[in-house]
Every structure is written in structure tokens, then in C-alpha cells.
Write a protein that holds these residues in place. Structure first.
Motif, PDB file in Angstrom:
ATOM      1  N   LEU A   1       0.825  -1.202   0.000  1.00 24.58           N
ATOM      2  CA  LEU A   1       0.000   0.000   0.000  1.00 24.58           C
ATOM      3  C   LEU A   1       0.868   1.265   0.000  1.00 24.58           C
ATOM      4  N   ALA A   2       1.953   1.235   0.731  1.00 23.11           N
ATOM      5  CA  ALA A   2       2.871   2.379   0.746  1.00 23.11           C
ATOM      6  C   ALA A   2       3.510   2.565  -0.633  1.00 23.11           C
ATOM      7  N   ALA A   3       3.897   1.485  -1.283  1.00 26.74           N
ATOM      8  CA  ALA A   3       4.482   1.565  -2.622  1.00 26.74           C
ATOM      9  C   ALA A   3       3.458   2.099  -3.619  1.00 26.74           C
ATOM     10  N   LEU A   4       2.208   1.685  -3.480  1.00 25.19           N
ATOM     11  CA  LEU A   4       1.144   2.190  -4.344  1.00 25.19           C
ATOM     12  C   LEU A   4       0.944   3.688  -4.131  1.00 25.19           C
ATOM     13  N   GLY A   5       0.963   4.119  -2.896  1.00 23.91           N
ATOM     14  CA  GLY A   5       0.809   5.540  -2.586  1.00 23.91           C
ATOM     15  C   GLY A   5       1.965   6.371  -3.114  1.00 23.91           C
ATOM     16  N   VAL A   6       3.173   5.877  -2.984  1.00 27.52           N
ATOM     17  CA  VAL A   6       4.345   6.595  -3.486  1.00 27.52           C
ATOM     18  C   VAL A   6       4.291   6.695  -5.013  1.00 27.52           C
ATOM     19  N   SER A   7       3.909   5.613  -5.666  1.00 28.35           N
ATOM     20  CA  SER A   7       3.826   5.665  -7.125  1.00 28.35           C
ATOM     21  C   SER A   7       2.719   6.613  -7.583  1.00 28.35           C
ATOM     22  N   TRP A   8       1.634   6.701  -6.819  1.00 28.52           N
ATOM     23  CA  TRP A   8       0.555   7.632  -7.145  1.00 28.52           C
ATOM     24  C   TRP A   8       1.038   9.080  -7.041  1.00 28.52           C
ATOM     25  N   ILE A   9       1.782   9.389  -5.988  1.00 30.01           N
ATOM     26  CA  ILE A   9       2.311  10.745  -5.803  1.00 30.01           C
ATOM     27  C   ILE A   9       3.350  11.078  -6.883  1.00 30.01           C
ATOM     28  N   VAL A  10       4.201  10.129  -7.218  1.00 34.31           N
ATOM     29  CA  VAL A  10       5.191  10.349  -8.277  1.00 34.31           C
ATOM     30  C   VAL A  10       4.484  10.624  -9.601  1.00 34.31           C
ATOM     31  N   THR A  11       3.413   9.899  -9.876  1.00 28.33           N
ATOM     32  CA  THR A  11       2.649  10.114 -11.100  1.00 28.33           C
ATOM     33  C   THR A  11       2.046  11.510 -11.133  1.00 28.33           C
ATOM     34  N   THR A  12       1.518  11.964 -10.004  1.00 23.69           N
ATOM     35  CA  THR A  12       0.917  13.296  -9.972  1.00 23.69           C
ATOM     36  C   THR A  12       1.974  14.381 -10.216  1.00 23.69           C
ATOM     37  N   PHE A  13       3.157  14.222  -9.649  1.00 19.60           N
ATOM     38  CA  PHE A  13       4.217  15.206  -9.888  1.00 19.60           C
ATOM     39  C   PHE A  13       4.679  15.194 -11.341  1.00 19.60           C
ATOM     40  N   ARG A  14       4.753  14.022 -11.934  1.00 21.59           N
ATOM     41  CA  ARG A  14       5.180  13.945 -13.331  1.00 21.59           C
ATOM     42  C   ARG A  14       4.153  14.560 -14.266  1.00 21.59           C
ATOM     43  N   VAL A  15       2.875  14.343 -13.981  1.00 29.95           N
ATOM     44  CA  VAL A  15       1.832  14.952 -14.803  1.00 29.95           C
ATOM     45  C   VAL A  15       1.857  16.466 -14.642  1.00 29.95           C
ATOM     46  N   ALA A  16       2.088  16.950 -13.426  1.00 25.94           N
ATOM     47  CA  ALA A  16       2.174  18.398 -13.202  1.00 25.94           C
ATOM     48  C   ALA A  16       3.358  18.992 -13.970  1.00 25.94           C
ATOM     49  N   ARG A  17       4.470  18.288 -13.996  1.00 23.76           N
ATOM     50  CA  ARG A  17       5.638  18.772 -14.742  1.00 23.76           C
ATOM     51  C   ARG A  17       5.360  18.780 -16.247  1.00 23.76           C
ATOM     52  N   MET A  18       4.651  17.758 -16.729  1.00 22.11           N
ATOM     53  CA  MET A  18       4.293  17.714 -18.140  1.00 22.11           C
ATOM     54  C   MET A  18       3.303  18.826 -18.477  1.00 22.11           C
ATOM     55  N   ALA A  19       2.382  19.124 -17.561  1.00 24.20           N
ATOM     56  CA  ALA A  19       1.417  20.201 -17.792  1.00 24.20           C
ATOM     57  C   ALA A  19       2.136  21.538 -17.936  1.00 24.20           C
ATOM     58  N   LYS A  20       3.149  21.746 -17.137  1.00 23.57           N
ATOM     59  CA  LYS A  20       3.924  22.985 -17.233  1.00 23.57           C
ATOM     60  C   LYS A  20       4.632  23.070 -18.578  1.00 23.57           C
ATOM     61  N   ALA A  21       5.130  21.957 -19.074  1.00 20.99           N
ATOM     62  CA  ALA A  21       5.794  21.938 -20.380  1.00 20.99           C
ATOM     63  C   ALA A  21       4.818  22.239 -21.508  1.00 20.99           C
ATOM     64  N   TYR A  22       3.547  21.871 -21.348  1.00 23.20           N
ATOM     65  CA  TYR A  22       2.526  22.141 -22.352  1.00 23.20           C
ATOM     66  C   TYR A  22       1.881  23.509 -22.176  1.00 23.20           C
ATOM     67  N   GLY A  23       2.315  24.266 -21.183  1.00 20.88           N
ATOM     68  CA  GLY A  23       1.784  25.597 -20.986  1.00 20.88           C
ATOM     69  C   GLY A  23       0.501  25.636 -20.179  1.00 20.88           C
TER      70      GLY A  23
END
Length: 111
Positions: free
Chosen positions: A12-34
């Protein structure tokens, strides 16, 4: 009461960490797309990365300038040259000479 074993807690902790990592990566991609990264962080956190994937895919289909840093086929084709001596097709670079026979390419013979 729900009793979890130590392995289930780790999973469950690994699932939570991967979920948070995914959210940060999507936020970084959103910034790249403006787009606003904080909004896309929370959209991904509360829903999933599927809405972001769909929106970014539509953006990339509409807007070619988002991928200008990547070499497109059209730009790669415009850099191709044919050697007037041996007929070798090569990509024109700074030296602008044939890699096969080393003849300098003075003509604009496009491949």
C-alpha cells in the motif's frame, strides 16, 4: 477491524508513493505544455492520469509547436543530401561532406 500484514502495508505504501510520483510527473508535463501544473496535480491526484493523458494527446495533435524540439520527419527529409559523385544519400551536417567518398557537397542536390 481490518488487519493488514506487514507485506500488505509495504504494498500500500508503494502504491501511494507511485501515485504521488505520477501526480508530480503529470504536473511537470502540464507545465511543459503551458498549462497550470497545480491544477493538473490535483486532477491527477483525485481522479487519475487518464484525463491528463487525453488532454495532452489532443493538445499535441492540435499544436505541433509543443514538439518543435523533436526532429520531425519533414525536417529530417529536408536535411537529406545525395552525393553527386557516388550517389550516397546522407544527412547534411556541419561538415557537409559525403560520409562514403568524403566529397564536399557544394550542390543542393536533394534526396
Amino acid at each position: 477491524m481490518l488487519a493488514l500484514t506487514s507485506i500488505q502495508i509495504v504494498l500500500l505504501a508503494a502504491l501511494g508513493v507511485s501515485w504521488i510520483v505520477t501526480t508530480f510527473r503529470v504536473a511537470r508535463m502540464a507545465k511543459a505544455y503551458g498549462r497550470r501544473p497545480v491544477v493538473w496535480f490535483f486532477i491527477t491526484f483525485f481522479f487519475s492520469a487518464i484525463p491528463a493523458t487525453i488532454v495532452f494527446w489532443i493538445d499535441s495533435m492540435r499544436n505541433v509547436s509543443a514538439t518543435d524540439s523533436l526532429p520531425s520527419r519533414r525536417r529530417m527529409a529536408s536535411r537529406k543530401r545525395r552525393c553527386p559523385q557516388c550517389g550516397e544519400i546522407y544527412l547534411a551536417d556541419e561538415t557537409d561532406q559525403c560520409p562514403n567518398c568524403k566529397m564536399p557537397s557544394d550542390s543542393e542536390d536533394m534526396a
